[in-house]
Scaffold this motif. Structure first.
Motif, PDB file in Angstrom:
ATOM      1  N   ALA A   5     -25.357 -45.439  20.168  1.00 31.91           N
ATOM      2  CA  ALA A   5     -25.590 -46.426  21.221  1.00 31.91           C
ATOM      3  C   ALA A   5     -25.374 -45.830  22.602  1.00 31.91           C
ATOM      4  N   GLU A  55     -19.975 -53.514  24.223  1.00 31.43           N
ATOM      5  CA  GLU A  55     -21.312 -53.248  24.762  1.00 31.43           C
ATOM      6  C   GLU A  55     -22.363 -53.125  23.658  1.00 31.43           C
ATOM      7  N   GLY A  56     -21.990 -52.377  22.620  1.00 31.10           N
ATOM      8  CA  GLY A  56     -22.937 -52.163  21.532  1.00 31.10           C
ATOM      9  C   GLY A  56     -23.291 -53.475  20.852  1.00 31.10           C
ATOM     10  N   ARG A 101     -23.084 -56.494  22.075  1.00 34.02           N
ATOM     11  CA  ARG A 101     -23.869 -57.364  22.968  1.00 34.02           C
ATOM     12  C   ARG A 101     -25.334 -56.931  22.956  1.00 34.02           C
ATOM     13  N   ALA A 102     -25.510 -55.614  22.980  1.00 34.39           N
ATOM     14  CA  ALA A 102     -26.885 -55.092  22.916  1.00 34.39           C
ATOM     15  C   ALA A 102     -27.551 -55.537  21.616  1.00 34.39           C
ATOM     16  N   ASN A 103     -26.778 -55.530  20.510  1.00 33.05           N
ATOM     17  CA  ASN A 103     -27.328 -55.967  19.220  1.00 33.05           C
ATOM     18  C   ASN A 103     -27.797 -57.416  19.285  1.00 33.05           C
ATOM     19  N   VAL A 118     -28.642 -59.239  21.953  1.00 32.78           N
ATOM     20  CA  VAL A 118     -29.829 -59.372  22.814  1.00 32.78           C
ATOM     21  C   VAL A 118     -31.064 -58.864  22.081  1.00 32.78           C
ATOM     22  N   PHE A 119     -30.897 -57.715  21.417  1.00 33.10           N
ATOM     23  CA  PHE A 119     -31.998 -57.104  20.680  1.00 33.10           C
ATOM     24  C   PHE A 119     -32.514 -58.035  19.584  1.00 33.10           C
ATOM     25  N   GLN A 156     -38.315 -51.002  18.069  1.00 31.26           N
ATOM     26  CA  GLN A 156     -38.432 -52.457  18.046  1.00 31.26           C
ATOM     27  C   GLN A 156     -39.813 -52.901  17.572  1.00 31.26           C
ATOM     28  N   PRO A 208     -29.923 -50.309  19.758  1.00 27.64           N
ATOM     29  CA  PRO A 208     -29.220 -51.437  19.147  1.00 27.64           C
ATOM     30  C   PRO A 208     -29.818 -51.814  17.791  1.00 27.64           C
TER      31      PRO A 208
END
Lengths: 396, 279
Positions: A395, B57-58, B60-62, B64-65, B146, B229
């Motif tokens: 990440a 952070e990771g 949260r990115a997951n 959102v992703f 994605q 993510p």
């Protein structure tokens, strides 16, 4: 959707544990009876040297199809020589069944039902250490299994003589010899090669397969003292910083500028399709796929010094098994050069006993690959490594 | 009065088995995993696992992703499926027959196999990129990205959604449409005033299905998705079986459940509205 799944999991787990408990109850009642019979029978048999019903041992093992093929081949060889022992193979396909088998042995012990009718169990190192904590495994010695003397004593120390490392596999660099003429021989050279050949190297997500995990672990322990690889002391975690920095820095030079395929097979697929030229891979997978023509014939292997970590697969004897004598006989056979040679030929694995005890032609075939092969035993720390890798490297 | 009581008891008897089943396999596990998700590392109870979901952070990115993939997949799936269903309902000819015969095929192909098929088709050295190479083009990265997950979601969801919507559209009587035509309604007007309102409810069901299917998906995101993510399903598996943090995995799954139940709420509300609006 996931609630439902979880619901089912809980329910099926419940059903399963009831089933196992029930199964254990009945199975054990039977087996303790029959065990008493057969053991007295076998002593009688050895006294009078007449034919009688052999001792039947239950051998639970897990793995891919190749593991099953191996035992299907070895067991008749053993039984032919030892008519007083019959090995009943219970194959559990890898992925689903392994944990319940361990749970079954543990549950049987806690319920005071012996070993749950399991006399021999095959699995990875984590189950050896888990069983060490739960006091499940029998301590083995050369007096009961003479061929144990042929096994590297350091490996036996690592598992406190609780398990037999009957075969191993190492992680090596697999590369396309058409594109790579001088493969790297040290880890620093590997890093340099990666930087000079952007997007031509890949290692898999370490949480999904041993070869990627080995690459990561070997990088982290590169500059640490040699005995650090046998320690599960969490104090060492801060020393990983340099290794993680290296992995992070390498990211943009890797396949797809930082794509880490899933599973050991993920990187092998990339090598097959020519998308990369070099990967860390399990030697037995490479040899087997070369054999079947799945990998291009130009694929070659190279071990680095100091080596990537590999690992043996272990055989464990439940402490409460009632047929230990027969199991020892079987273990002794498994560690004999004859059985080990079959293992090397069908599985392409490294022998569990030291190479010097093997026939010359097999010793020759391992030249260049087995050298510098190292055993890592960092216990629960590997979980932390995967976690840190996900947040620090994937990440980024 | 006595008869009503009797009927009431009979009704309860009919409901109790399914209610028990529901509570054992759905309600109780939800409550259990909610309780589990509240446990912190020292064994006490607080919201630290949820704090981690929104502060790391990771993670949260997951989230959102996952939402991105889900929303984009939903929009495309519904647009394509609706268009297909409308086309099949109101047109005829060879092409329609062909579509009608073939559009359900993906349902019968196991997910893992379809995913590997997609990898072979769309990968860096896949068929598509080889064909493109003949014409001098290059394929953008689809696998391990994605886009790959979204394409897999389309493959998995379009057939079923189309089937659902087709059955709703089949229920619209031709007579209604023809009478609207008779009084001079244009195509667009017929679509927006008659077809859309009459199929709206099924449309809502379809949204719910696609949303929940995508947000909880695992196989395709695991094999085709990027390392980070990740989709929540993949992340949950990793947290649960690799990091072995059951409580954290429970928190992620409970959060996913909340997202799904939010959609479920709107769905049920609209259904209740319809019911009460009836005389």
């Amino acid at each position: 959707m996931f609630r439902m799944k979880k619901g089912f999991t809980v329910l099926s787990a419940l059903a399963l544990s009831f089933g196992i408990l029930a199964g254990c109850g009945t199975a054990n009642n039977n087996s303790s009876g029959s065990a008493a019979n057969t053991s007295s029978d076998s002593t009688a048999a050895s006294n009078s040297a007449s034919s009688s019903t052999p001792v039947e041992i239950q051998f639970y093992f897990t793995g891919s199809q190749n593991v099953k093929n191996l035992w299907d081949q070895l067991t008749p060889m053993f039984e032919e020589k030892n008519p007083d022992v019959k090995v009943n193979l219970v194959y559990i396909p890898s992925g689903t069944g392994a944990q319940p088998t361990y749970d079954r042995i543990l549950a049987a012990k806690q319920a005071g039902k012996g070993s749950g009718d399991i006399d021999l169990y095959e699995d990875a190192l984590s189950f050896v250490t888990q069983g060490q904590k739960d006091d499940l495994w029998d301590t083995l010695s050369t007096s009961s299994v003479p061929n144990l003397a042929k096994v590297d004593s350091k490996t036996m120390e690592d598992v406190a003589n609780l398990a037999v490392p009957y075969r191993s596999s190492a992680v090596v660099l697999a590369y396309n010899s058409e594109k790579v003429t001088a493969p790297p021989t040290t880890l620093d050279e590997v890093f340099e090669w990666i930087r000079q050949h952007p997007e031509r190297f890949a290692y898999n997500d370490p949480s999904t397969g041993g070869s990627g995990s080995s690459f990561v672990t070997t990088t982290l322990y590169k500059d640490l003292p040699e005995d650090a690889i046998h320690s599960d002391d969490p104090a060492i975690e801060k020393d990983w910083a340099k290794g993680f920095a290296t992995l992070k820095e390498l990211g943009p030079y890797l396949y797809g500028k930082g794509i880490y395929p899933k599973k050991n097979q993920g990187t092998l697929d990339l090598l097959t399709s020519g998308e990369v030229d070099m990967i860390p891979a399990w030697s037995d997978m490479v040899l087997e796929q070369l054999d079947k023509g799945q990998l291009p014939a130009t694929t070659k292997m190279q071990q680095i010094t100091p080596g990537f970590n590999g690992g043996p697969t272990y055989l464990m004897v439940p402490k409460l098994s009632e047929k230990k004598e027969a199991v020892y006989k079987f273990l002794d056979f498994v560690l004999s050069p004859e059985a080990q040679a079959v293992m090397v030929k069908t599985m392409h694995g490294f022998p569990g006993i030291e190479l010097t005890s093997m026939p010359q032609d097999i010793q020759d075939s391992f030249k260049g690959v087995s050298e510098g092969f190292r055993n890592f035993n960092v216990g629960d720390l590997s979980k932390e490594i995967n976690k840190r890798w996900q947040s620090d490297v994937a990440a980024q | 009065m006595r008869k009503e009581v009797k009927m009431g008891i009979f009704g309860l008897c009919l409901v109790i088995p399914s209610f028990l089943l529901l509570s054992v396999i759905v309600v109780i596990p939800i409550i259990l995993s909610f309780i589990e998700s509240l446990r912190n590392e020292t064994g006490g109870y607080d919201l630290s696992r949820y704090m981690y979901l929104f502060t790391d952070e990771g993670m949260r990115a997951n989230i959102v992703f996952t939402l991105q993939v889900t929303i984009v997949s939903c929009v495309i799936v519904l647009a394509v499926s609706y268009a297909l269903a409308v086309y099949m309902r109101f047109s005829s000819g060879r092409l329609v027959d062909l579509i009608r015969k073939t559009y359900m095929i993906p349902i019968f192909i196991p997910g893992v196999i379809a995913t590997y098929g997609l990898i072979n088709l769309l990968g860096n050295h896949g068929w598509l990129s080889r064909w493109l190479l003949l014409f001098g083009g290059t394929l953008p990265r689809i696998i391990f990205d994605q886009k790959g997950i979204i394409i897999a979601n389309l493959w998995f969801n379009i057939p079923f959604t189309t089937m659902l919507l087709s059955s709703a559209l089949a229920g619209i009587p031709n007579a209604v449409i023809e009478s609207a035509k008779d009084i001079g309604a244009g195509r667009l007007r017929i679509f927006f005033r008659i077809i859309l309102p009459l199929s709206y409810k099924t449309f809502l069901v379809a949204v719910t299905f696609v949303f929940m299917g995508v947000i909880g998906s695992f196989t395709a995101p695991f094999l085709v998705g990027p390392n980070a993510p990740q989709m929540l399903g993949v992340s949950m598996e990793q947290v649960f079986s690799v990091f072995q943090e059951r409580e954290q995995a429970a928190a992620i799954s409970f959060f996913t459940f909340l997202l799904c139940s939010l959609l479920g709420y709107f769905y049920i509300r609209s259904m209740v509205k319809e019911e009460t609006a009836r005389p």
